[in-house]
Design a protein around this motif. Sequence first.
Motif, PDB file in Angstrom:
ATOM      1  N   LYS A 198     129.257 -27.327  25.491  1.00  0.00           N
ATOM      2  CA  LYS A 198     128.170 -27.661  24.584  1.00  0.00           C
ATOM      3  C   LYS A 198     127.894 -29.163  24.599  1.00  0.00           C
ATOM      4  CE  LYS A 198     128.379 -23.952  21.150  1.00  0.00           C
ATOM      5  NZ  LYS A 198     128.406 -23.669  19.688  1.00  0.00           N
ATOM      6  N   MET A 199     126.649 -29.515  24.253  1.00  0.00           N
ATOM      7  CA  MET A 199     126.328 -30.929  24.065  1.00  0.00           C
ATOM      8  C   MET A 199     127.100 -31.447  22.853  1.00  0.00           C
ATOM      9  SD  MET A 199     122.216 -30.887  24.654  1.00  0.00           S
ATOM     10  CE  MET A 199     121.502 -30.182  26.157  1.00  0.00           C
ATOM     11  N   GLN A 253     134.763 -26.896  22.712  1.00  0.00           N
ATOM     12  CA  GLN A 253     133.454 -26.371  23.101  1.00  0.00           C
ATOM     13  C   GLN A 253     132.878 -27.265  24.198  1.00  0.00           C
ATOM     14  OE1 GLN A 253     131.058 -24.777  19.609  1.00  0.00           O
ATOM     15  NE2 GLN A 253     132.392 -26.229  18.530  1.00  0.00           N
ATOM     16  N   LYS A 257     128.843 -31.386  15.367  1.00  0.00           N
ATOM     17  CA  LYS A 257     127.929 -31.373  14.219  1.00  0.00           C
ATOM     18  C   LYS A 257     128.668 -31.244  12.885  1.00  0.00           C
ATOM     19  CE  LYS A 257     126.863 -26.418  14.673  1.00  0.00           C
ATOM     20  NZ  LYS A 257     125.775 -25.450  14.923  1.00  0.00           N
ATOM     21  N   ARG A 301     126.214 -33.287  20.440  1.00  0.00           N
ATOM     22  CA  ARG A 301     125.503 -33.204  19.170  1.00  0.00           C
ATOM     23  C   ARG A 301     125.695 -31.842  18.514  1.00  0.00           C
ATOM     24  NH1 ARG A 301     119.311 -33.265  21.544  1.00  0.00           N
ATOM     25  NH2 ARG A 301     119.282 -31.138  22.386  1.00  0.00           N
ATOM     26  N   SER A 302     126.051 -30.836  19.336  1.00  0.00           N
ATOM     27  CA  SER A 302     126.336 -29.508  18.796  1.00  0.00           C
ATOM     28  C   SER A 302     127.815 -29.337  18.494  1.00  0.00           C
ATOM     29  CB  SER A 302     125.880 -28.433  19.782  1.00  0.00           C
ATOM     30  OG  SER A 302     124.484 -28.482  19.974  1.00  0.00           O
ATOM     31  N   SER A 303     128.676 -29.727  19.446  1.00  0.00           N
ATOM     32  CA  SER A 303     130.116 -29.496  19.256  1.00  0.00           C
ATOM     33  C   SER A 303     130.693 -30.352  18.139  1.00  0.00           C
ATOM     34  CB  SER A 303     130.868 -29.749  20.561  1.00  0.00           C
ATOM     35  OG  SER A 303     130.712 -31.089  20.998  1.00  0.00           O
ATOM     36  N   THR A 311     123.206 -35.698  24.127  1.00  0.00           N
ATOM     37  CA  THR A 311     123.112 -34.518  24.989  1.00  0.00           C
ATOM     38  C   THR A 311     124.259 -34.439  25.999  1.00  0.00           C
ATOM     39  OG1 THR A 311     121.655 -35.779  26.463  1.00  0.00           O
ATOM     40  CG2 THR A 311     120.607 -34.382  24.794  1.00  0.00           C
ATOM     41  N   ARG A 363     125.754 -34.829   9.381  1.00  0.00           N
ATOM     42  CA  ARG A 363     124.376 -34.674   9.849  1.00  0.00           C
ATOM     43  C   ARG A 363     123.901 -35.876  10.655  1.00  0.00           C
ATOM     44  NH1 ARG A 363     121.200 -33.072   4.465  1.00  0.00           N
ATOM     45  NH2 ARG A 363     122.661 -34.633   3.657  1.00  0.00           N
ATOM     46  N   ARG A 413     128.121 -33.967  27.451  1.00  0.00           N
ATOM     47  CA  ARG A 413     129.203 -33.030  27.177  1.00  0.00           C
ATOM     48  C   ARG A 413     130.536 -33.764  27.232  1.00  0.00           C
ATOM     49  NH1 ARG A 413     124.975 -30.452  29.325  1.00  0.00           N
ATOM     50  NH2 ARG A 413     124.483 -28.348  28.569  1.00  0.00           N
ATOM     51  N   GLU A 466     124.172 -37.450  15.603  1.00  0.00           N
ATOM     52  CA  GLU A 466     123.363 -37.925  16.734  1.00  0.00           C
ATOM     53  C   GLU A 466     123.189 -39.434  16.673  1.00  0.00           C
ATOM     54  OE1 GLU A 466     120.021 -36.109  18.497  1.00  0.00           O
ATOM     55  OE2 GLU A 466     120.299 -34.196  17.453  1.00  0.00           O
TER      56      GLU A 466
END
Length: 278
Positions: A234-235, A231, A241, A237-239, A259, A245, A261, A248
């Motif tokens: 995507k940032m 991904q 996750k 922190r998203s790819s 943030t 939890r 990539r 970050e």
Amino acid sequence: MATIDGLPPLREVIRAHDLVAKKQLGQNFLLDLNLTAKIARSAGDLSGADVLEVGPGPGGLTRGLLAEGARHVVAVEKDPRALPALAQIAQACPGRLTVLQGDALELDVSAHLTPPVKVVANLPYNVGTELLIRWLTPGTWPPFWQSLTLMFQKEVAERIVAQPRGDHYGRLALLAQWRCEPRIVMHLPPEAFTPAPKVHSAVVHLTRLEAPRYPAPEKILGRITAMAFNQRRKMLRSSLKALGRDIEARLERVGIPPTARAEEIGLEAFCALARSFE
């Protein structure tokens, strides 16, 4: 250019044995013996080494490796039509060429090779990347080989040596550069081959490192980079996750902006992130 006496030109060999290149085998033959000799020389001093060659076809590069002084060449060829041509080379170089018929993805060649070992090959396009990944991910490191000198499509070669923020940067660059020093040593146009492919080609020379460039647990590093680059837009922190939890906070602790990539992050930072999960 060193040559082997008594061998016919490669075009005659192809005609004599009806060696028309087969697309399903990923075959594109390199017939210019000056070029094959140059590829052999780009692998460094071969005089005290065994050489593993995959996909020799009519034997152009095989001749170059032997002429440049390889102690012993083990050639793995899937196409039975090429065996008589390779047998001719073996007769001209007694005891220095072993030809194994079979699929390089399935054969265990270790019993036929004596260290130090160098891998030199004009790899069939359809298995080139998979073979490279296998050679870069053995059960133990350092591997059986000292160096890899391999022909790829130009785009694949650029992926191997790519740097962060470049168009070709991805998991293959990280995998290669974690354990090797890779560099492109030759470029070849389509017309150098018979038949001419639709793409340009390049030769990459990879020198193994005795230990990975940065410490990191291999399986965790592999999982992180797979998630990040699957991904890649995507940032992180998203790819990433799914890793927890606290991702970050974990990214920030190792100096990676949450943030950012994947394509912006270098090998050292990915290794630091992998270590944080140990």
